[in-house]
Write a protein that holds these residues in place. Structure first.
Motif, PDB file in Angstrom:
ATOM      1  N   GLU A   1       0.837  -1.200   0.000  1.00  0.00           N
ATOM      2  CA  GLU A   1       0.000   0.000   0.000  1.00  0.00           C
ATOM      3  C   GLU A   1       0.878   1.258   0.000  1.00  0.00           C
ATOM      4  O   GLU A   1       0.610   2.209  -0.746  1.00  0.00           O
ATOM      5  N   ILE A   2       1.918   1.241   0.823  1.00  0.00           N
ATOM      6  CA  ILE A   2       2.841   2.375   0.878  1.00  0.00           C
ATOM      7  C   ILE A   2       3.534   2.561  -0.462  1.00  0.00           C
ATOM      8  O   ILE A   2       3.662   3.684  -0.967  1.00  0.00           O
ATOM      9  N   ASP A   3       3.987   1.469  -1.045  1.00  0.00           N
ATOM     10  CA  ASP A   3       4.672   1.542  -2.341  1.00  0.00           C
ATOM     11  C   ASP A   3       3.762   2.164  -3.399  1.00  0.00           C
ATOM     12  O   ASP A   3       4.193   2.996  -4.202  1.00  0.00           O
TER      13      ASP A   3
ATOM     14  N   ALA B   1       3.780  10.437  -6.239  1.00  0.00           N
ATOM     15  CA  ALA B   1       4.550  11.686  -6.193  1.00  0.00           C
ATOM     16  C   ALA B   1       5.853  11.585  -5.409  1.00  0.00           C
ATOM     17  O   ALA B   1       6.557  12.577  -5.258  1.00  0.00           O
ATOM     18  N   GLY B   2       6.174  10.400  -4.897  1.00  0.00           N
ATOM     19  CA  GLY B   2       7.465  10.208  -4.240  1.00  0.00           C
ATOM     20  C   GLY B   2       7.435  10.268  -2.728  1.00  0.00           C
ATOM     21  O   GLY B   2       8.312   9.734  -2.067  1.00  0.00           O
ATOM     22  N   GLN B   3       6.424  10.949  -2.160  1.00  0.00           N
ATOM     23  CA  GLN B   3       6.245  10.989  -0.709  1.00  0.00           C
ATOM     24  C   GLN B   3       4.811  10.569  -0.405  1.00  0.00           C
ATOM     25  O   GLN B   3       3.982  10.447  -1.310  1.00  0.00           O
ATOM     26  N   LEU B   4       4.496  10.373   0.852  1.00  0.00           N
ATOM     27  CA  LEU B   4       3.197   9.801   1.194  1.00  0.00           C
ATOM     28  C   LEU B   4       2.028  10.752   0.984  1.00  0.00           C
ATOM     29  O   LEU B   4       0.903  10.313   0.759  1.00  0.00           O
ATOM     30  N   CYS B   5       2.290  12.041   1.060  1.00  0.00           N
ATOM     31  CA  CYS B   5       1.212  13.026   0.891  1.00  0.00           C
ATOM     32  C   CYS B   5       1.612  14.108  -0.103  1.00  0.00           C
ATOM     33  O   CYS B   5       1.418  15.302   0.145  1.00  0.00           O
ATOM     34  N   GLY B   6       2.198  13.704  -1.195  1.00  0.00           N
ATOM     35  CA  GLY B   6       2.608  14.666  -2.212  1.00  0.00           C
ATOM     36  C   GLY B   6       4.069  14.496  -2.590  1.00  0.00           C
ATOM     37  O   GLY B   6       4.656  13.432  -2.404  1.00  0.00           O
TER      38      GLY B   6
ATOM     39  N   LYS C   1       6.609  16.365  -1.392  1.00  0.00           N
ATOM     40  CA  LYS C   1       7.538  16.781  -0.346  1.00  0.00           C
ATOM     41  C   LYS C   1       7.266  15.987   0.929  1.00  0.00           C
ATOM     42  O   LYS C   1       6.134  15.575   1.185  1.00  0.00           O
ATOM     43  N   ARG C   2       8.314  15.789   1.719  1.00  0.00           N
ATOM     44  CA  ARG C   2       8.147  15.028   2.955  1.00  0.00           C
ATOM     45  C   ARG C   2       7.269  15.785   3.942  1.00  0.00           C
ATOM     46  O   ARG C   2       7.245  17.019   3.962  1.00  0.00           O
ATOM     47  N   GLY C   3       6.546  15.016   4.744  1.00  0.00           N
ATOM     48  CA  GLY C   3       5.666  15.624   5.735  1.00  0.00           C
ATOM     49  C   GLY C   3       5.614  14.773   6.984  1.00  0.00           C
ATOM     50  O   GLY C   3       6.382  13.810   7.135  1.00  0.00           O
ATOM     51  N   ILE C   4       4.668  15.082   7.859  1.00  0.00           N
ATOM     52  CA  ILE C   4       4.587  14.366   9.127  1.00  0.00           C
ATOM     53  C   ILE C   4       4.248  12.888   8.917  1.00  0.00           C
ATOM     54  O   ILE C   4       4.728  12.026   9.670  1.00  0.00           O
ATOM     55  N   ALA C   5       3.469  12.565   7.892  1.00  0.00           N
ATOM     56  CA  ALA C   5       3.143  11.155   7.635  1.00  0.00           C
ATOM     57  C   ALA C   5       4.411  10.363   7.318  1.00  0.00           C
ATOM     58  O   ALA C   5       4.609   9.254   7.820  1.00  0.00           O
ATOM     59  N   ASP C   6       5.277  10.933   6.491  1.00  0.00           N
ATOM     60  CA  ASP C   6       6.534  10.258   6.160  1.00  0.00           C
ATOM     61  C   ASP C   6       7.398  10.060   7.402  1.00  0.00           C
ATOM     62  O   ASP C   6       7.927   8.969   7.645  1.00  0.00           O
ATOM     63  N   ALA C   7       7.547  11.136   8.189  1.00  0.00           N
ATOM     64  CA  ALA C   7       8.404  11.077   9.365  1.00  0.00           C
ATOM     65  C   ALA C   7       7.857  10.123  10.418  1.00  0.00           C
ATOM     66  O   ALA C   7       8.622   9.465  11.126  1.00  0.00           O
ATOM     67  N   ALA C   8       6.536  10.033  10.526  1.00  0.00           N
ATOM     68  CA  ALA C   8       5.931   9.166  11.529  1.00  0.00           C
ATOM     69  C   ALA C   8       6.048   7.691  11.170  1.00  0.00           C
ATOM     70  O   ALA C   8       6.177   6.833  12.050  1.00  0.00           O
TER      71      ALA C   8
ATOM     72  N   HIS D   1       9.308   1.847  -5.251  1.00  0.00           N
ATOM     73  CA  HIS D   1       9.084   3.218  -4.762  1.00  0.00           C
ATOM     74  C   HIS D   1       9.374   3.318  -3.267  1.00  0.00           C
ATOM     75  O   HIS D   1       9.970   4.298  -2.808  1.00  0.00           O
ATOM     76  N   LEU D   2       8.979   2.289  -2.529  1.00  0.00           N
ATOM     77  CA  LEU D   2       9.234   2.273  -1.093  1.00  0.00           C
ATOM     78  C   LEU D   2      10.734   2.213  -0.815  1.00  0.00           C
ATOM     79  O   LEU D   2      11.237   2.911   0.080  1.00  0.00           O
ATOM     80  N   LYS D   3      11.455   1.398  -1.563  1.00  0.00           N
ATOM     81  CA  LYS D   3      12.908   1.282  -1.339  1.00  0.00           C
ATOM     82  C   LYS D   3      13.618   2.595  -1.618  1.00  0.00           C
ATOM     83  O   LYS D   3      14.518   2.998  -0.862  1.00  0.00           O
ATOM     84  N   THR D   4      13.223   3.281  -2.673  1.00  0.00           N
ATOM     85  CA  THR D   4      13.831   4.583  -2.989  1.00  0.00           C
ATOM     86  C   THR D   4      13.521   5.591  -1.898  1.00  0.00           C
ATOM     87  O   THR D   4      14.399   6.332  -1.434  1.00  0.00           O
ATOM     88  N   TRP D   5      12.264   5.631  -1.480  1.00  0.00           N
ATOM     89  CA  TRP D   5      11.819   6.531  -0.404  1.00  0.00           C
ATOM     90  C   TRP D   5      12.596   6.278   0.875  1.00  0.00           C
ATOM     91  O   TRP D   5      13.094   7.195   1.519  1.00  0.00           O
TER      92      TRP D   5
END
Length: 198
Positions: free
Chosen positions: A129-131, A137-142, A144-151, A174-178
């Motif tokens: 699902e994450i992948d 767009a490369g991050q979980l919410c667009g 650019k990195r955000g709180i969802a990515d960091a959490a 995509h997950l591995k690159t992220w």
């Protein structure tokens, strides 16, 4: 000089990592105290009897002892990258609930008397699902990195480290690159620096 908040932390704990990420990106001054889990400091236990990290003790004596609460507290004061605009509470809840449940039973099968492969396969559904999310767009919410990515990042990192060879063989490009980009970032390297042993 005004006293800074004190963060009781453990370097490899994913909950503590997410707190350190938010405190660091928000440029919140704080004193980092690395905890020995076998000898938890009495000051931490007095502040938060639950006995787990992270624990943030504010100068006025208030205590924040939930990692997401620490993140949101820090970012409410200063959010230079707009992390709070890139949030997904449902996705974070899925990470902290079912995925963490399966992660623990995959990583520590003896402790939980579990079938690690069964739990690994269940956790893999979340990773897919994450992948898929990251493919947009490369991050979980667009983009650019955000709180969802960091959490979520610290828990994915922990999962990948259980069996790196198996993980690398999975079709999750995509997950591995992220994951690699975040782990290699200046921010992540900074938050993994060792704090003062408390």
């Amino acid at each position: 000089m005004t006293a800074s908040p004190v963060l009781f932390s453990f370097r490899r704990c994913p909950y503590a990592m997410r707190a350190r990420l938010a405190l660091t990106i928000s440029e919140t001054p704080h004193e980092l105290r690395e905890v020995k889990l076998s000898a938890k400091p009495p000051e931490m236990l007095a502040a938060s009897p639950k006995g787990t990290v992270p624990v943030l003790v504010l100068p006025d004596g208030r205590v924040i002892d939930q990692s997401l609460d620490i993140m949101r507290w820090a970012l409410a004061f200063n959010d230079p990258e707009g992390w709070l605009t890139r949030d997904d509470t449902a996705l974070i809840a899925a990470n902290d609930g079912p995925f963490k449940h399966n992660l623990d039973r995959y990583k520590y099968p003896d402790r939980h008397q579990s079938d690690p492969i069964a739990h690994r396969n269940e956790a893999l559904k979340f990773l897919r699902e994450i992948d898929s999310r990251l493919s947009a767009a490369g991050q979980l919410c667009g983009s650019k990195r955000g709180i969802a990515d960091a959490a979520i990042l610290p828990f994915i990192r922990q999962f990948a480290a259980v069996d790196p060879v198996w993980f690398e063989a999975q079709p999750l490009p995509h997950l591995k690159t992220w994951l690699a980009d975040h782990i290699g970032s200046t921010l992540f390297v900074k938050i993994m620096a060792r704090g003062t042993i408390s």
